[in-house]
Design an enzyme around this catalytic site. Sequence first.
Site, PDB file in Angstrom:
ATOM      1  N   GLY A  43       0.814  -1.202   0.000  1.00 30.95           N
ATOM      2  CA  GLY A  43       0.000   0.000   0.000  1.00 30.95           C
ATOM      3  C   GLY A  43       0.853   1.260   0.000  1.00 30.95           C
ATOM      4  O   GLY A  43       1.987   1.279  -0.491  1.00 30.95           O
ATOM      5  N   SER A  44       0.323   2.310   0.609  1.00 30.70           N
ATOM      6  CA  SER A  44       0.908   3.650   0.470  1.00 30.70           C
ATOM      7  C   SER A  44       2.310   3.814   1.039  1.00 30.70           C
ATOM      8  O   SER A  44       2.991   4.788   0.729  1.00 30.70           O
ATOM      9  CB  SER A  44      -0.026   4.678   1.112  1.00 30.70           C
ATOM     10  OG  SER A  44      -1.264   4.714   0.438  1.00 30.70           O
ATOM     11  N   VAL A  45       2.754   2.881   1.906  1.00 27.28           N
ATOM     12  CA  VAL A  45       4.116   2.997   2.427  1.00 27.28           C
ATOM     13  C   VAL A  45       5.129   2.925   1.290  1.00 27.28           C
ATOM     14  O   VAL A  45       6.244   3.438   1.405  1.00 27.28           O
ATOM     15  CB  VAL A  45       4.367   1.896   3.486  1.00 27.28           C
ATOM     16  CG1 VAL A  45       4.554   0.536   2.821  1.00 27.28           C
ATOM     17  CG2 VAL A  45       5.548   2.229   4.366  1.00 27.28           C
ATOM     18  N   ALA A  46       4.730   2.324   0.153  1.00 26.77           N
ATOM     19  CA  ALA A  46       5.625   2.234  -1.012  1.00 26.77           C
ATOM     20  C   ALA A  46       5.640   3.515  -1.840  1.00 26.77           C
ATOM     21  O   ALA A  46       6.392   3.616  -2.815  1.00 26.77           O
ATOM     22  CB  ALA A  46       5.216   1.054  -1.885  1.00 26.77           C
ATOM     23  N   LYS A  47       4.841   4.499  -1.482  1.00 29.91           N
ATOM     24  CA  LYS A  47       4.835   5.772  -2.227  1.00 29.91           C
ATOM     25  C   LYS A  47       6.159   6.513  -2.110  1.00 29.91           C
ATOM     26  O   LYS A  47       6.389   7.487  -2.833  1.00 29.91           O
ATOM     27  CB  LYS A  47       3.680   6.652  -1.741  1.00 29.91           C
ATOM     28  CG  LYS A  47       2.301   6.148  -2.158  1.00 29.91           C
ATOM     29  CD  LYS A  47       1.175   6.993  -1.564  1.00 29.91           C
ATOM     30  CE  LYS A  47      -0.194   6.458  -1.986  1.00 29.91           C
ATOM     31  NZ  LYS A  47      -1.317   7.167  -1.334  1.00 29.91           N
TER      32      LYS A  47
END
Length: 637
Positions: A347-351
Amino acid sequence: MPRQRGTRGAESGRGPHRTYSVRARRSRSATTVRNNRNRFVAGRIALTLVLVAAGLKLVHIQAFEAAALSERAERQRTTIIDIPAERGSILDRNGAELAFSVETRKLWVNLRQMRETWTEYAREHPSSGKNFDTRVAEVADHIARQVPDLVTEQELLEAFHKDASFTYLVDDVEPSVAERISQRFPEIGYEKRAKRVYPGEEVAANIVGYANWRTESENVHEHNLHGLSGLESYRDEDLVGTPGRQIVDTAQGADVVIPGTEQDMQPATPGSDLELTIDSDVQYELQRSLAAYVDKVKAEGGSAVVLDARTGEVYALANHRTFDPNEPPSSPEAMGNPAVSTPFEPGSVAKIITATAAIESGVVTPETELSVAGAMPVADHTVHDAWSHATQTFTVTGVFAKSSNVGTLLLANEIGPDRFLSMLEKFGIGQRTNIGLPGESPGYVPPREQWSGTTYGNLPIGQGLSMTVVQMTSMYQAIANGGVRVEPRVVKAKITPDGRRIPEPAPKSVRVTDAKTADTVKNMLRATVQGGDYAYSGSAPEAALEGYHISGKTGTGQQIDPDTGAYSDRLHNITFAGILPADEPRFVVGIWLDAPDTTIPGGSSAGALFSEVASYLAQRYNIPVSDQAGPRVRLVR
């Protein structure tokens, strides 16, 4: 009147009498002598032949078979036994033992010989009342009283009365106790063995693993403690050492060793110790905090890791499910290590990948403003932000601090798929980290040639790819370390039996981005833990730690519904990665929660757990508080 010949015999009443001439008598005597002489010669010849044959046989034995016969005779009274090598210990970074070995004994009895001995004794001493059964009862009672925690009297009686010629009785007996038992009851023998001890019990069990005494190899020389999981298995060759060999005299070729006859042929060489990067105190606290939080939010499980921001060394690596290697589970799955073996869609932690590529490429700055709608079409589907909102003006910092999917995809379109893929590869996604633990997964990134419009609508926001919690945390270590990603590792050095400390090969490092870009991204992500009203609040104010600057990122990745095969609206991967402190990075902490109940307070974010772990680290290592409060920036105009 003349006397007539032949009348004398008649007159005397005798039978006819035949007389022989002298020549006849001589001829008969000569024949007899010749016959006797022939028999004597034949006898001498036969005796000579027998003696010659015996002499030849003796010469053959002495000349050609002496060594073999001598060796056979020696084998009948001596036995070569293996001396187990002492297994190396596993230590934490401060020298605390996480695993070590103790010498033990395994008691055995030659049932056939014992039966024969006591049956004969009963026959010769019928009035004594002693026989095999009475002896067994006496021995079983004594052993059970000597080692009450290891075996019962009933179990021993069953072993003595089994239909076998030989049996083991009890394992893990202390050497001194085994010696006393054997001295009192000579029919009880023992084998030298070793037992692995894990003083921390569950602490670092998924890392250290488990070892036990193994005898399945046909080569008796290999019977020793061997690893089944974790480092005990992965580094077994370093730990196991080299067994020695010993000659002992045995009673009439039996297995009973005659005391005092032991002679070393080759001494055993102990195994090497392993010094880990793990701090067992931090490991304990991380395991405790993670398990409590997983239970609180009713998650299926979870993993977490603490890395040194500069060196990539693993200070702690925990899983919600663990085990006590002193009493290992029967299921091998329970001894696994999901933190390195189980990839998930983050999810967004990979942004952080998109953020780094956008800043490095120069297409935006942290203050650049974007018009962000609440949803946007991407190929054949529509991407939404996690919360409903009208079109608003976000800063680039705000896009990541508030975790806007739409804003992130706007930036991804500016970057382009090829530049994004290059940055993703530099961060190590889709590659093993080489942490030095078994079963590590490389995660997954779809091949570039298979990308579609939908694919690029997922990857920049952390869907459609997978990584382990170690890989996820390693991305943030690179940003904390001025743009250089250092391969994480858990083994610091090997200590040989002679005391030499041999450091592990230096981990590889990769320049992910330049130091200026890394510093910019790190400072942008401080806003994630900002609190306040909508325009200022980041996605995880609960991750803040009073007195310290924190950089971090939340993540909520949809899981695949096993019933439908599509993304679930109910099952999620909840993630958080953070840097402590942001102004002078010392540690990076990564957390993954597997399908928590997002309706429970704390279930939709791991920020509070990060704050708890960061607080402990700050206290344990006396990390200085920040000189001044961190900058507070507006995220939505």
